[in-house]
Design an enzyme around this catalytic site. Structure first.
Site, short mmCIF file in Angstrom:
data_model
loop_
_atom_site.label_atom_id
_atom_site.label_comp_id
_atom_site.label_asym_id
_atom_site.label_seq_id
_atom_site.Cartn_x
_atom_site.Cartn_y
_atom_site.Cartn_z
N HIS A 1 4.26 4.02 12.86
CA HIS A 1 4.76 4.13 11.53
C HIS A 1 5.57 5.08 11.06
O HIS A 1 5.47 6.40 11.11
CB HIS A 1 3.38 4.30 10.58
N SER B 1 4.66 11.11 9.32
CA SER B 1 4.40 11.33 7.80
C SER B 1 5.46 12.03 7.16
O SER B 1 5.95 11.79 5.82
CB SER B 1 3.02 11.95 7.34
N HIS C 1 9.13 7.03 8.72
CA HIS C 1 9.77 7.21 7.41
C HIS C 1 11.01 7.35 7.56
O HIS C 1 11.53 8.08 8.90
CB HIS C 1 8.84 8.25 6.74
N HIS D 1 3.36 4.39 -3.48
CA HIS D 1 3.43 5.81 -3.85
C HIS D 1 4.84 6.14 -4.47
O HIS D 1 5.11 6.92 -5.24
CB HIS D 1 3.68 6.65 -2.68
N ARG E 1 0.81 -1.11 0.02
CA ARG E 1 -0.07 -0.05 0.05
C ARG E 1 0.84 1.07 0.02
O ARG E 1 0.90 2.14 -0.94
CB ARG E 1 -0.85 -0.19 1.22
N ASP E 2 1.89 1.51 0.96
CA ASP E 2 2.55 2.63 1.11
C ASP E 2 3.71 2.60 -0.09
O ASP E 2 4.11 3.80 -0.40
CB ASP E 2 3.20 2.57 2.56
#
Lengths: 334, 334
Positions: free
Chosen positions: A193, A166, A195, A16, A12-13
């Site tokens: 989550h 994010s 990054h 991108h 899903r991620d």
């Protein structure tokens, strides 16, 4: 060893990073490999979640229906998760996902806009599915604010709540404070989550687990936009070494990551200048292309644009701000 | 803000990733860019240091003489550093480097073999140059042992001493303990040099600074073998944000890193399965190729070979152990 549940949004991620063009056979192959490794939850979808495939953010190669039925079929032990941003997706999309057998449904909202999740979480609670709420751009709120919003969504029926870094802005101490505050405020599993804009995704995830998070996200090879997400097959053995039990088989996980590198992505993410700058500035890396375009047209430094967007607390959806910032910077340079 | 000195071995440790083939113009271009950014120390050489260019570990594209004169000429403010492994390089190589104007000379030794550095450090102290001693594969010694060896090399004349995480094995806590023990034992600057096998290079470097290290190594884009080194242009702003002053200009540093990505390397390092396994096992990643070859011939899993080499505490130079381990694993599988 305290157990943590690994949640894998590679399918899903990661979308991108490839403009949502993963094929059904790529989805199936990775889901089978993650399942074989014992990854407990595999998330699938358009990068922006259910119902988001569109001209505006990009059409996916494969419909939501095909994504969900393909991954459902591939998973023998792992649970299947979906993600939805209210506005992009609707209650109908949620119903469809449940009909496809989604076991975990995540609703993503900007960290201070949790009321947008209320209706969906209540619906999902009524359906008996495991509903999560993730607070996005969570560096823009204090630990106390995040704890308050986390408690609110648990009141709406969320059975897991947590934060997304994010913009890739956090350092481990920031994460520990926020996860600690949330864990103290709710009695459901807490999610992190990460990054990797500042090279801290794995360290931040360990800090989250140590502060009480029990659901941690990671993507194979860090597959994701820009600097990428937390690298799953690094995260798992590091968590194990730090005293957390994931139940995942290391060799099979390394094999899944090799499949992902070979079949899902042109190359694993690396950390370029604009990823670093957007992480430092605390700006969503999805602003990259419009910032580059507007900066080039106006002859201003895109790095200045990112830092100014950070000062103005720009969030996704506020792309208009880029035009203002670029105009102001050009004016100031005269 | 406590000051830390950034030491940049892009043009030495990065050579490992390109078989020591950096051209004089690439060396010049990067040295100029790092100098313009205010990077205080730029290290140059064959990956294995002075005098190491050879059939056995690979001939460099450019001689030591040309490397040193090229970088010397390019640096207007930055100091020039060289690296030497006793055995590969000799006193003659050190004299030559001093004649070329090297300001900082690093002697690298296995973490428990510091007596090999004695003669060289005494010579360098006599010459008045800033001599460092770096203890390699430092996860193989306890904090107390490292502190003892660090004190010994300061006795020989080292004006800086520290540790290399040569296998990329450390987590931040490990680094903090070791740097703390060394800092308590010596009154010269303490050095940390990280590798990114477990995604921890930046976090480990911050932990080192917090525990008292004041010289921290980083390479542009993490340029180095396997998973690479600490990514310099990420490290610097993260250190600044954590409360350390580097004196480096961020935008010029980002420009230097873009030059490096474009002109020095085929692609920035990423973290593959064998990098992760060698980091977990605590084995020097230079074993990669001989392990892969011997494993393929014998039909054993190279990951098993790495873990067993780790259990046997293999160090660089003990490549013969690979043959033994592969034979034992094949025997055990029968």
């Amino acid at each position: 060893m305290r157990p943590v549940t690994i949640h894998d949004p590679t399918l899903r991620d990661g979308q991108h990073a490839v403009k949502h063009q993963l094929s059904a056979s790529a989805l199936r192959g990775y889901a089978e490999a993650a399942d074989a490794a014992g990854v407990p939850v595999v998330e699938v979808g358009h990068g922006n979640g259910l119902g988001a495939s569109s001209l505006q953010v990009g059409r996916a190669a494969v419909s939501d229906d095909v994504m969900l039925s393909t991954v459902r079929e591939a998973l023998r032990h792992s649970r299947m998760a979906v993600f939805m941003l209210p506005g992009w997706g609707t209650s109908d999309d949620l119903r469809k996902a449940l009909a496809h057998g989604a076991d975990v449904v995540r609703i993503g909202v900007h960290c201070t806009e949790t009321s947008l999740a209320e209706r969906h979480l209540e619906f999902l609670a009524g359906e008996g599915v495991e509903a999560h709420c993730v607070l996005m751009m969570s560096h823009m709120a204090s630990p106390a604010e995040l704890a308050e919003h986390a408690a609110a969504v648990v009141g709406y029926g969320a059975r897991g709540v947590g934060i997304m870094d994010s913009a890739g802005h956090f350092l481990p101490r920031d994460v520990g404070e926020r996860i600690g505050a949330i864990a103290a405020a709710v009695d459901v599993p807490v999610i992190f989550h990460g990054h990797n804009n500042l090279g801290m995704a794995v360290a931040n995830s360990v800090a989250a687990a140590e502060a009480g998070a029990s659901i941690i996200d990671g993507c194979a090879r860090g597959f994701g936009a820009g600097a990428g997400n937390t690298q799953l097959e690094v995260l798992v053995p590091v968590l194990e070494r730090t005293g957390f039990a994931t139940g995942i088989d290391l060799y099979a996980l390394l094999d899944a990551a090799e499949f992902a590198e070979r079949e899902l992505m042109p190359a694993p993410p690396t950390t370029g200048s604009l990823s670093i700058v957007s992480g430092l500035a605390g700006v969503f890396s999805g602003f990259r292309h419009p910032v580059l375009e507007a900066s080039a047209r106006a002859g201003v430094d895109p790095r200045d644009v990112f830092f100014e967007l950070g000062r103005r607390q720009a969030i996704a959806g506020q792309e208009d701000l880029i035009v203002d910032v670029v105009a102001d910077l050009r004016e100031a340079a005269r």
